[in-house]
Design a protein around this motif. Structure first.
Motif, PDB file in Angstrom:
ATOM      1  N   VAL A 102       0.763   7.989 -21.157  1.00  0.00           N
ATOM      2  CA  VAL A 102       1.718   7.038 -20.596  1.00  0.00           C
ATOM      3  C   VAL A 102       1.049   5.669 -20.551  1.00  0.00           C
ATOM      4  CG1 VAL A 102       3.018   6.368 -18.541  1.00  0.00           C
ATOM      5  CG2 VAL A 102       2.821   8.781 -19.153  1.00  0.00           C
ATOM      6  N   LEU A 103       1.731   4.682 -21.072  1.00  0.00           N
ATOM      7  CA  LEU A 103       1.257   3.307 -20.941  1.00  0.00           C
ATOM      8  C   LEU A 103       2.359   2.495 -20.292  1.00  0.00           C
ATOM      9  CD1 LEU A 103      -0.340   2.705 -24.462  1.00  0.00           C
ATOM     10  CD2 LEU A 103      -1.524   3.138 -22.300  1.00  0.00           C
ATOM     11  N   GLY A 104       2.010   1.627 -19.382  1.00  0.00           N
ATOM     12  CA  GLY A 104       3.075   0.871 -18.733  1.00  0.00           C
ATOM     13  C   GLY A 104       2.556  -0.342 -18.007  1.00  0.00           C
ATOM     14  N   SER A 105       3.502  -1.058 -17.433  1.00  0.00           N
ATOM     15  CA  SER A 105       3.145  -2.274 -16.721  1.00  0.00           C
ATOM     16  C   SER A 105       4.251  -2.639 -15.753  1.00  0.00           C
ATOM     17  CB  SER A 105       2.957  -3.405 -17.736  1.00  0.00           C
ATOM     18  OG  SER A 105       2.892  -4.644 -17.063  1.00  0.00           O
ATOM     19  N   PHE A 106       3.906  -3.220 -14.655  1.00  0.00           N
ATOM     20  CA  PHE A 106       4.941  -3.905 -13.884  1.00  0.00           C
ATOM     21  C   PHE A 106       4.522  -5.352 -13.650  1.00  0.00           C
ATOM     22  CE2 PHE A 106       2.661  -3.440  -9.910  1.00  0.00           C
ATOM     23  CZ  PHE A 106       2.110  -2.168  -9.960  1.00  0.00           C
ATOM     24  N   PHE A 127       7.789  -1.808 -17.536  1.00  0.00           N
ATOM     25  CA  PHE A 127       7.853  -1.272 -18.901  1.00  0.00           C
ATOM     26  C   PHE A 127       7.075   0.029 -18.958  1.00  0.00           C
ATOM     27  CE2 PHE A 127       7.502  -5.853 -18.811  1.00  0.00           C
ATOM     28  CZ  PHE A 127       8.571  -6.284 -19.565  1.00  0.00           C
ATOM     29  N   ASP A 128       7.606   1.013 -19.677  1.00  0.00           N
ATOM     30  CA  ASP A 128       6.873   2.260 -19.854  1.00  0.00           C
ATOM     31  C   ASP A 128       7.075   2.819 -21.249  1.00  0.00           C
ATOM     32  OD1 ASP A 128       5.623   3.274 -17.264  1.00  0.00           O
ATOM     33  OD2 ASP A 128       7.633   2.694 -16.584  1.00  0.00           O
ATOM     34  N   VAL A 129       6.013   3.347 -21.801  1.00  0.00           N
ATOM     35  CA  VAL A 129       6.104   4.115 -23.042  1.00  0.00           C
ATOM     36  C   VAL A 129       5.396   5.446 -22.786  1.00  0.00           C
ATOM     37  CG1 VAL A 129       5.549   4.218 -25.490  1.00  0.00           C
ATOM     38  CG2 VAL A 129       5.995   2.011 -24.408  1.00  0.00           C
ATOM     39  N   SER A 134      11.085   2.642 -21.924  1.00  0.00           N
ATOM     40  CA  SER A 134      12.063   2.073 -21.000  1.00  0.00           C
ATOM     41  C   SER A 134      11.658   0.682 -20.531  1.00  0.00           C
ATOM     42  CB  SER A 134      12.257   2.992 -19.787  1.00  0.00           C
ATOM     43  OG  SER A 134      11.088   3.005 -19.003  1.00  0.00           O
ATOM     44  N   ILE A 135      12.672  -0.102 -20.234  1.00  0.00           N
ATOM     45  CA  ILE A 135      12.494  -1.393 -19.562  1.00  0.00           C
ATOM     46  C   ILE A 135      13.391  -1.343 -18.338  1.00  0.00           C
ATOM     47  CG2 ILE A 135      12.762  -3.887 -19.692  1.00  0.00           C
ATOM     48  CD1 ILE A 135      12.692  -3.626 -22.722  1.00  0.00           C
ATOM     49  N   GLN A 136      12.807  -1.582 -17.175  1.00  0.00           N
ATOM     50  CA  GLN A 136      13.597  -1.565 -15.948  1.00  0.00           C
ATOM     51  C   GLN A 136      13.388  -2.874 -15.209  1.00  0.00           C
ATOM     52  OE1 GLN A 136      15.030   1.486 -15.034  1.00  0.00           O
ATOM     53  NE2 GLN A 136      13.756   3.068 -15.982  1.00  0.00           N
ATOM     54  N   SER A 137      14.417  -3.303 -14.515  1.00  0.00           N
ATOM     55  CA  SER A 137      14.228  -4.496 -13.691  1.00  0.00           C
ATOM     56  C   SER A 137      14.914  -4.295 -12.353  1.00  0.00           C
ATOM     57  CB  SER A 137      14.801  -5.726 -14.399  1.00  0.00           C
ATOM     58  OG  SER A 137      16.193  -5.584 -14.517  1.00  0.00           O
TER      59      SER A 137
END
Lengths: 675, 161
Positions: A603-607, A618-620, A637-640
């Motif tokens: 899992v790679l992601g960021s907020f 963002f998550d992959v 995914s992209i969430q806001s």
């Protein structure tokens, strides 16, 4: 009783008569008779006194009891609070939470408020017991206090009992003020997001400089040595016994601030002298009394509320938590009472303090701190620096060394670690300056209680692979990465019993997802604190699946357990956090080969915080299922989330999933409401 | 009934949030309230508890009975306090000020007028109080006695040690 009295009077008269009629008695004989006479008179008067008194107190007791029954005093909220009665679920009647038979004076006391009250009246009027401290007046001072005031009991008729132990305990505690203490989130352990509460008892001798000397009352379970799952299960089903303990505050400061690195919030309460008296008296009644301990419901915070209910029954605090008691919610219930909160204070954890103070040093100074802590540079290196930076570097090095040592992140033998720590202290003591000019962390803008409320209702709609859908979700607790962040530790996520229903335009509403537990801890790593990140989730989810050769796709319920370990780093001056996890995953599904699929993933992601109110995430994710139903899964995914107010948040998201060659795309817009 | 229903309702989850606290989900010290043990027994039980020990209590663990009903017996107050705060205290002494130092001053009944001198005397004599890396809280009490006794104005406070 009366005949005995008359007889003794007759005897006395006869003796008087003898003395008068027989003047021939010699002087010494008369004096003997006199002594006998006086003794008899004394004995009879004592006897008289006792018998009259006994008669009298019996009358008095039955008067009191009559009043109790006429006024139905045993139904008074204060009496119920004192005995911890709760209405039964489903069945008529009520039961006390107290699980210790010694807590009740009547054998029926656990379920009979009236019997317990009548028995209590009998007990406090008992003339003698084996030891004064075992007298009911001493064991149940809060009941006594209430009965005396409620029944207007004539104190001169109440047996005088000294209650030395209780008195000296109360004198030692010398309670003048009460403070509700809330150790907040344990860094890197969102599990402690729930927090904990205990009561601090402030004596008149305390001021802002010697607060650690206060006492605390803390309700906890005796768990012995069991750990892990057995610990959790025992906690859930109430296999542990909880008791109140009293201990100096400095011990809890050490535990929470230093060992667990938790910030502590102190909420001073405005209870009156009389109310404080009730709380302390009831605390004494609970001393050593066992209650079955339930992590979710009858926990530390729940029992603490009972003390406040005793002090002020109209608060009815415990009644507000029939299912579960989350410490933060119980805290809110107390301080939301108008006028009850006097002030709130903040005691930063060792880690909060250090990270704030470190940020005031230059890069070179920070490197030196680390080099000294890790033993790459001798302490003497600082000699070449100016005095002011010498002090600052040594102080930070000392505190970092303690922190790393406490959390086992420094691999040194006990001897070596003592030596290095001592070297730092000794060097600091040789600097003439007192405290360095490093600033202490400020009080956070938002207190934990000022963050969003705990329960969440979600309404959303969207399009999923060309089909319109609408969502209705409920989550009893607690926080996720896209929820408004005020008062919460950034990067911590703890979700309990999340339930989601989804409807499609052509079909009815159906179960979509149930996740009993989701935890994410995303804490940026730095070379000082060295925090790891991790996650865990258990969920039952309805997903589109394509299985083996089946051409048609179906919605199936998949039970999924997912756990990962990783690392995070902050970027853009702390506005963004990037993270990566390696995952292990297991799925259970009826149509899978051998009913399961087990694999590993990344899992790679960021907020990213665009502003205080607006966050992007963002998550992959990629999974390879190697056992059972072998397949691959890709999610992006992209969430806001935009926070409209403290308890309302607007959500927009886009997701793309590929599972076993089946694509799903979803756009979703929704509103979350916290209550 | 409540307990049973709830236990069933949540038995699916294996929550470990409660495990985050050291003792039963709700903090420390639950054993302390349990009994009123004799004070005499533990005077022999002084053990070594020095710097950077793991989370152990030396002289005055709650199981030893220097407390009654959770209240620290007066003759154990300083020992218990130092035992629990040795690292924090050493840090404050090395700096020359701090809450842990102030609290000890308060335990010893140091008057406001003498507080600065008290702090200075301790800082100046750091190596008397903490004579080595292996100093225990017992050594520190002895050192305190010596340092205070050496000062005209502070000697009076040894009475509370």
């Amino acid at each position: 009783m009366r005949p005995a009295f008359f007889i003794s009077i007759e005897l006395a008269r006869a003796m008087l008569g003898i003395i008068r009629i027989s003047p021939k008695f010699s002087v010494p004989d008369i004096s003997i008779l006199r002594i006998i006479f006086h003794l008899l008179l004394l004995a009879s008067s004592v006897f008289l006194a006792i018998s009259v008194h006994a008669q009298d107190s019996e009358n008095y007791l039955s008067e009191l009891k009559k009043e109790v029954i006429e006024r139905e005093l045993y139904m008074e909220p204060r009496w119920w609070a004192l005995l911890h009665y709760w209405d039964n679920w489903f069945l008529p009647g009520y039961t006390s939470f107290a699980d210790d038979s010694e807590f009740f004076l009547s054998s029926l006391g656990k379920t009979n408020a009236r019997e317990e009250l009548l028995k209590t009246i009998d007990s406090i009027f008992l003339e003698q017991v084996d030891s004064a401290d075992k007298h009911s007046q001493c064991l149940f001072p809060a009941r006594l206090k209430w009965l005396v005031s409620e029944l207007n009991i004539d104190l001169s008729r109440l047996p005088k009992v000294s209650c030395a132990q209780y008195r000296s305990w109360r004198e030692a505690l010398d309670a003048k003020k009460l403070t509700l203490v809330f150790p907040a989130t344990y860094l890197n352990s969102p599990a402690s997001s729930f927090g904990h509460t205990f009561l601090r008892i402030d004596s008149s001798k305390l001021n802002s400089s010697n607060r650690p000397l206060a006492y605390t009352a803390n309700y906890g379970a005796e768990t012995g040595n069991s750990v892990g799952l057995s610990y959790a299960l025992k906690g859930i089903v109430g296999a542990y016994q909880g008791t109140f303990s009293v201990a100096p505050y400095y011990r809890l400061i050490k535990q929470y601030n230093d060992i667990e690195s938790r910030d502590i919030w102190e909420y001073e309460l405005n209870f009156s002298e009389d109310e404080i008296d009730y709380i302390l008296a009831h605390l004494w009644e609970l001393k050593g009394r066992g209650f079955d301990y339930y992590f979710f419901s009858e926990n530390c915070s729940f029992l603490l509320l009972s003390l406040f209910d005793v002090a002020r029954p109209e608060l009815g605090l415990q009644k507000k938590f029939p299912f579960w008691a989350i410490p933060l919610d119980t805290l809110r219930s107390v301080i939301d009472e108008p006028g009850l909160l006097a002030r709130a204070e903040f005691r930063p954890s060792a880690e909060t303090r250090l990270e704030f103070m470190r940020s005031q040093l230059s890069e070179g100074q920070q490197n030196l701190v680390l080099d000294i802590v890790e033993g790459r540079e001798p302490v003497e290196t600082i000699e070449s620096l100016e005095e002011e930076s010498r002090s600052a570097i040594l102080e930070l090095a000392t505190d970092y060394f303690s922190l790393l040592n406490n959390s086992g992140k420094i691999a040194l033998s006990p001897e070596e670690s003592r030596k290095r720590g001592y070297g730092l202290l000794l060097a600091r003591s040789k600097q003439r300056a007192s405290r360095s000019s490093l600033l202490e962390p400020p009080i956070p803008k938002t207190r934990p209680d000022e963050g969003h409320l705990t329960k969440r209702l979600s309404i959303a709609g969207g399009e999923e692979s060309d089909r319109l859908f609408y969502d209705l979700g409920i989550r009893p607790a607690y926080h996720d990465l896209l929820d408004p962040g005020y008062g919460r530790l950034p990067g911590s996520e703890l979700r309990f019993f999340e339930l989601l229903f989804r409807g499609y335009e052509e079909d009815g509403v159906d179960f979509q997802r149930f996740a009993p537990l989701t935890i994410k801890s995303i804490t940026p790593y730095n070379r000082f604190t060295r925090n790891k990140s991790w996650n865990f989730e258990l969920a039952l989810e309805r997903r589109r699946v394509a299985i083996d050769d089946h051409v048609e796709t179906n919605y199936e319920n998949i039970l999924r357990l997912d756990a990962g370990l990783g690392v995070a780093t902050s970027a853009l001056g702390g506005k963004a956090v990037l993270y990566g996890f390696t995952q292990v995953v297991g799925e259970y599904e009826n149509d899978y080969r051998d009913n399961h699929a087990v694999g590993a993933g990344l899992v790679l992601g960021s907020f990213l915080d665009i502003s205080d109110d607006f966050r992007l995430k963002f998550d992959v994710e990629a999974y390879e299922y190697l056992f059972g139903e072998q397949h691959q899964e890709w999610n992006a995914s992209i969430q806001s989330a935009y926070q409209l107010s403290r308890n309302i948040s607007f959500k927009f998201g886009f997701e793309r999933e590929e599972k076993n060659h089946l694509f799903t795309e979803r756009v979703r817009v929704g509103i979350d409401y916290f209550f | 009934m409540k307990k049973l229903t709830l236990a069933l309702a949540i038995s699916l989850a294996a929550p470990n949030f409660a495990a985050a606290d050291s003792v039963g989900g709700c903090g420390l010290g639950s054993k302390i309230f349990h009994g009123q043990r004799g004070i005499a027994a533990q005077s022999l039980a002084i053990t070594t508890n020095g710097f950077y020990g793991t989370n152990t209590f030396g002289i005055t663990s709650g199981t030893l009975g220097c407390e009654q009903n959770g209240v620290v017996q007066s003759n154990w107050k300083v020992a218990m306090y130092l035992d629990n705060n040795l690292n924090r205290f050493a840090k404050d002494v090395s700096v020359g000020e701090g809450e842990t130092l102030d609290s000890l001053a308060s335990l010893l009944g140091v008057e406001t007028a003498d507080k600065d001198e008290f702090a200075k005397a301790l800082k100046d004599n750091f190596s008397t109080l903490f004579s080595s890396a292996d100093a225990t809280s017992q050594d520190v009490v002895a050192g305190l006695f010596a340092v205070l006794n050496d000062s005209n104005s502070l000697a009076q406070y040894t009475a509370n040690l």
